[in-house]
Design a protein around this motif. Structure first.
Motif, PDB file in Angstrom:
ATOM      1  N   ASP A 103      29.332  84.517  17.571  1.00  0.00           N
ATOM      2  CA  ASP A 103      29.508  84.467  19.021  1.00  0.00           C
ATOM      3  C   ASP A 103      30.165  83.161  19.476  1.00  0.00           C
ATOM      4  N   ILE A 104      30.734  82.414  18.520  1.00  0.00           N
ATOM      5  CA  ILE A 104      31.404  81.155  18.849  1.00  0.00           C
ATOM      6  C   ILE A 104      32.922  81.376  18.850  1.00  0.00           C
ATOM      7  N   TYR A 105      33.576  80.885  19.894  1.00  0.00           N
ATOM      8  CA  TYR A 105      35.028  80.948  19.998  1.00  0.00           C
ATOM      9  C   TYR A 105      35.599  79.545  19.775  1.00  0.00           C
ATOM     10  N   TYR A 106      36.595  79.473  18.918  1.00  0.00           N
ATOM     11  CA  TYR A 106      37.302  78.217  18.641  1.00  0.00           C
ATOM     12  C   TYR A 106      38.743  78.393  19.098  1.00  0.00           C
ATOM     13  N   TYR A 107      39.310  77.372  19.721  1.00  0.00           N
ATOM     14  CA  TYR A 107      40.648  77.539  20.270  1.00  0.00           C
ATOM     15  C   TYR A 107      41.299  76.183  20.537  1.00  0.00           C
ATOM     16  N   THR A 108      42.613  76.195  20.503  1.00  0.00           N
ATOM     17  CA  THR A 108      43.361  75.017  20.939  1.00  0.00           C
ATOM     18  C   THR A 108      43.754  75.228  22.396  1.00  0.00           C
ATOM     19  N   LYS A 109      43.759  74.143  23.160  1.00  0.00           N
ATOM     20  CA  LYS A 109      44.082  74.230  24.584  1.00  0.00           C
ATOM     21  C   LYS A 109      44.846  72.989  25.019  1.00  0.00           C
ATOM     22  N   ASN A 110      45.870  73.240  25.828  1.00  0.00           N
ATOM     23  CA  ASN A 110      46.629  72.156  26.441  1.00  0.00           C
ATOM     24  C   ASN A 110      46.302  72.169  27.936  1.00  0.00           C
ATOM     25  N   LYS A 111      45.534  71.190  28.376  1.00  0.00           N
ATOM     26  CA  LYS A 111      45.226  71.112  29.798  1.00  0.00           C
ATOM     27  C   LYS A 111      46.500  70.799  30.578  1.00  0.00           C
ATOM     28  N   LYS A 112      46.541  71.302  31.798  1.00  0.00           N
ATOM     29  CA  LYS A 112      47.799  71.255  32.555  1.00  0.00           C
ATOM     30  C   LYS A 112      48.319  69.843  32.789  1.00  0.00           C
ATOM     31  N   GLU A 113      47.435  68.851  32.778  1.00  0.00           N
ATOM     32  CA  GLU A 113      47.880  67.481  33.011  1.00  0.00           C
ATOM     33  C   GLU A 113      48.141  66.739  31.700  1.00  0.00           C
ATOM     34  N   GLU A 114      48.027  67.433  30.560  1.00  0.00           N
ATOM     35  CA  GLU A 114      48.196  66.795  29.257  1.00  0.00           C
ATOM     36  C   GLU A 114      49.432  67.339  28.543  1.00  0.00           C
ATOM     37  N   SER A 115      49.798  66.713  27.423  1.00  0.00           N
ATOM     38  CA  SER A 115      51.023  67.121  26.727  1.00  0.00           C
ATOM     39  C   SER A 115      50.772  67.668  25.326  1.00  0.00           C
ATOM     40  N   ILE A 116      49.541  67.560  24.808  1.00  0.00           N
ATOM     41  CA  ILE A 116      49.255  68.082  23.469  1.00  0.00           C
ATOM     42  C   ILE A 116      48.029  68.978  23.494  1.00  0.00           C
ATOM     43  N   TYR A 117      47.948  69.846  22.494  1.00  0.00           N
ATOM     44  CA  TYR A 117      46.805  70.738  22.349  1.00  0.00           C
ATOM     45  C   TYR A 117      45.660  70.021  21.637  1.00  0.00           C
ATOM     46  N   LYS A 118      44.450  70.244  22.149  1.00  0.00           N
ATOM     47  CA  LYS A 118      43.229  69.745  21.517  1.00  0.00           C
ATOM     48  C   LYS A 118      42.396  70.950  21.100  1.00  0.00           C
ATOM     49  N   LEU A 119      41.435  70.720  20.215  1.00  0.00           N
ATOM     50  CA  LEU A 119      40.636  71.814  19.662  1.00  0.00           C
ATOM     51  C   LEU A 119      39.245  71.822  20.293  1.00  0.00           C
TER      52      LEU A 119
END
Length: 718
Positions: A103-119
């Motif tokens: 039931d755990i989701y793992y994902y990369t995301k780039n917040k709109k004010e940032e320039s790189i994806y974090k995990l």
């Protein structure tokens, strides 16, 4: 005699005018002549290939500084960059790859004010978000390329690259403590598969011989290894390699990769290359504990299979053997027989694309070149039914093929950002995603732009698809700039997808954007690909020229407003287009382009290209490679377009000297007053996962193009 002398003098004067206007860094000519089966080619810029030479390094730096001294002073350049950032932010947070374990989701995301994806991770789709990895805390310029989770949900493996180099380290995190273990597996390539073993105690990965992209061993002689977590990587066991497994006939430039079947009953060894067709072996999972695995043949090149998946006792496959538009079949894993397999989906007038899997289903796309329907096949009952997605360009993937049948799908078009859907294959429930999806709100771009999908006759009468996107308010009088791009390699297809912040910004500058679906790609099936390979490679740039001429003849644009673009293998496309038809384009944007194909095989990544373009060891191939070679087609005294050539100093795919040499010869040979600039990015490779790096490059290119096509908002500041 007088006339000839006068003509020569005029060419000299024209050349001097060009040189006087743009004070390029000095590039001496030091001719080297090669004999290719009787054809002699003189290369005056061979000396630029020595990237370790301080003189060459200074030349690249001087070219970079000179380009920046011009491009960075174009009015409007910063406005383009800022607008790209604004459009990116309008979409809200953007999500990369999503994986589910339990039931755990793992994902990369780039917040709109940032320039790189974090995990990140969260429990359930609406659970609290936990930051797991910020690449900035590892090293400046670091980015995440991919990741995997152990079956017991206690460890995470992630590959990290720096400054676009694509040579990565695999690091392993303890998910309970959120700390990295001491294990560091390196060097590995950004696209290679790595997986935890069923007991979560070890990881399989492919190790490169060296991470130095200037070395002759780069991208050669790789090994597939088994690393037991907590042990010294020097003791990792070889699962497959050219040296360890001569019986497998692995070439030095091929890539051995390990994966496991859904139920972990089998190990699969795929021998990767630039060929679309698979070459693979398999073994029982019990072989993993043996000193040397007894690999059994699974798929041969002559089976012409481009994708395969094992579910239970069946292997499902996609093939173009005797079926240029592809077909899907299955055979028994116990005794694979692809020649007498059961055909589930026969060839038809549409192209069958992709083959994916979840726990109990396989999925395929059926494409008419624009729209893509997606179908699911029950692996046990073989029942086939369409997934009720809206019409358009559809794509997607399974969140955990080993555990469930949950998928995420994306529906998009050229000017409509993706709409995400959650889907369960067992229940057939399809709903718009509300979690793990963009939380922004783009404006309705569709109300301001028209999209036309047409076909254009090429030089031989073959109809070539052309996608044209243009502002509704333009006048069809040839006064509008038009950016046309294409690729034409490896069977890669360009289906409708949201053009994104950069090209949307260009559209907003009252510019047309067009995509030429030329031969060498896969839009019309396997034959479309092979008709743009090797001896037939000229179809690629001739198709592009035909599409470009159509846009001029129909007055979408004019020769003084036409911008041609090609990226990577698309360097052959744009390089040969402007050397064959220098009068047709006002601007050429050559991005990390293959413009010196006759020398590519000498580069670390060159042997990988042999299946696509041929080899210097074959006399017939050499004739065709020479025909593709844009550098040797540049002639003194010809008026070439304005050209901006982009390279990344850390590029491991197209070595920087290849675009560099193309810039050098154009700067010295062109008799036009159009600028030829070399854009060198010192924090980039073939591409970058850092959006700021990408947007800066694109702002430079588009500002240059708009300046040269006469847009008054984009002119050199005095």
């Amino acid at each position: 005699m007088i006339k000839k002398t006068t003509f020569a003098f005029l060419l000299f004067v024209a050349s001097q005018i060009s040189q006087a206007q743009y004070k390029y860094p000095s590039t001496p000519e030091r001719p080297v002549t090669d004999d290719y089966f009787g054809t002699k080619i003189t290369d005056s810029y061979r000396w630029l290939e020595d990237m370790n030479n301080p003189e060459v390094q200074k030349w690249f730096k001087d070219e970079s500084d000179y380009t920046n001294s011009i491009v960075k002073t174009i009015s409007g350049r910063d406005i383009l960059f800022n607008r790209m950032k604004e459009i990116q932010a309008l979409g809200g947070d953007s999500y990369g790859f999503i994986k589910q374990v339990g039931d755990i989701y793992y994902y990369t995301k780039n917040k709109k004010e940032e320039s790189i994806y974090k995990l990140y991770s969260r429990k359930g789709k609406s659970g609290a978000e936990i930051l797991l990895i910020d690449p900035n805390t590892i090293k400046k310029g670091a980015t995440i390329t991919t990741f995997n989770i152990s079956p017991d949900n206690k460890k995470l493996a992630v590959s990290i690259s720096e400054d676009g180099a694509e040579v990565c380290d695999i690091k392993i995190m303890n998910l309970e403590s959120k700390t990295f273990l001491a294990d560091r597996l390196t060097p590995v390539w950004s696209e290679f598969n790595f997986e935890f073993t069923p007991d979560s105690k070890a990881i399989t990965y492919t190790q490169m011989a060296t991470g130095d992209n200037k070395s002759d061993d780069f991208l050669k002689n790789m090994k597939s290894l088994l690393h037991v977590i907590g042990t010294d990587p020097k003791t990792d066991k070889i699962l497959a390699s050219k040296a360890n497994n001569p019986e497998l006939t692995i070439l030095k430039e091929q890539f051995p990769e390990i994966s496991f079947s859904n139920d972990y009953s089998h190990i699969i060894l795929n021998i990767g290359s630039t060929k679309n067709e698979e070459f693979s072996f398999y073994a029982s999972i019990s072989e993993l504990s043996k000193s040397k695995i007894n690999w059994k043949p699974l798929i041969k090149y002559e089976d012409e299979i481009t994708a395969s998946h094992i579910i239970g006792d069946k292997i499902f496959f996609l093939t173009h053997k005797n079926a240029p538009n592809f077909k899907i079949g299955y055979t028994s894993l116990k005794n694979p027989d692809f020649n007498n397999a059961v055909i589930l989906v026969p060839e038809n007038d549409k192209v069958i694309r992709k083959l994916r899997k979840s726990k109990n289903f396989v999925y395929y796309n059926l494409s008419d070149g624009i729209n893509q329907e997606i179908f699911q096949v029950n692996a046990k009952t073989l029942e086939t039914k369409p997934i009720p997605l809206p019409m358009g360009s559809n794509a997607g993937y399974a969140l955990n093929p080993r555990q469930n049948d949950d998928l995420i799908f994306f529906n998009s078009s050229w000017v409509t950002p993706s709409t995400d859907y959650d889907y369960n294959s067992v229940t057939g429930k399809l709903v718009k995603s509300t979690q793990l999806t963009s939380n922004g709100a783009f404006p309705d771009f569709g109300k301001d732009y028209i999209v036309k999908e047409i076909e254009v006759p090429s030089h031989d009468g073959v109809m070539v698809p052309l996608s044209i996107i243009y502002p509704k308010n333009i006048k069809m009088d040839g006064s509008t700039p038009c950016y046309i791009t294409g690729y034409g390699g490896y069977g890669v297809s360009q289906y409708p997808h949201f053009v994104g912040p950069a090209l949307m910004t260009l559209l907003e500058q009252n510019t047309i954007v067009a995509f030429a679906h030329i031969r060498g790609g896969g839009e019309k099936g396997n034959k479309w690909h092979t008709d743009g390979m090797k001896a037939k490679k000229p179809n690629t740039w001739k198709d592009f020229i035909a599409c470009s001429e159509y846009l001029v003849n129909e007055k979408y644009t004019s020769k003084e407003k036409l911008i041609g673009n090609g990226i990577s293998m698309g360097g052959v496309l744009i390089g040969r287009s402007i050397t064959e038809r220098p009068d047709l384009y006002k601007v050429a944007l050559v991005e990390v382009g293959c413009t010196n194909t006759i020398r590519m095989e000498t580069t670390p990544n060159g042997p990988n290209q042999i299946p696509e373009i041929g080899t210097l060891k074959n006399e017939e191939d050499v004739k065709h490679i020479l025909e593709m070679d844009a550098q040797s087609k540049v002639k003194k005294g010809v008026k070439y377009p304005a050209v901006l050539i982009r390279t990344g100093i850390n590029d491991p795919r197209v070595t920087p000297w290849e675009p560099g040499k193309f810039a050098a010869i154009l700067q010295n040979y062109s008799s036009s007053q159009n600028p030829v600039l070399l854009h060198v990015n010192y924090v980039n490779g073939h591409h970058s996962s850092d959006l700021d790096v990408t947007f800066n490059d694109e702002a430079d290119m588009y500002a240059f193009a708009l300046w040269q096509t006469g847009n008054p908002k984009f002119q050199i500041q005095k």
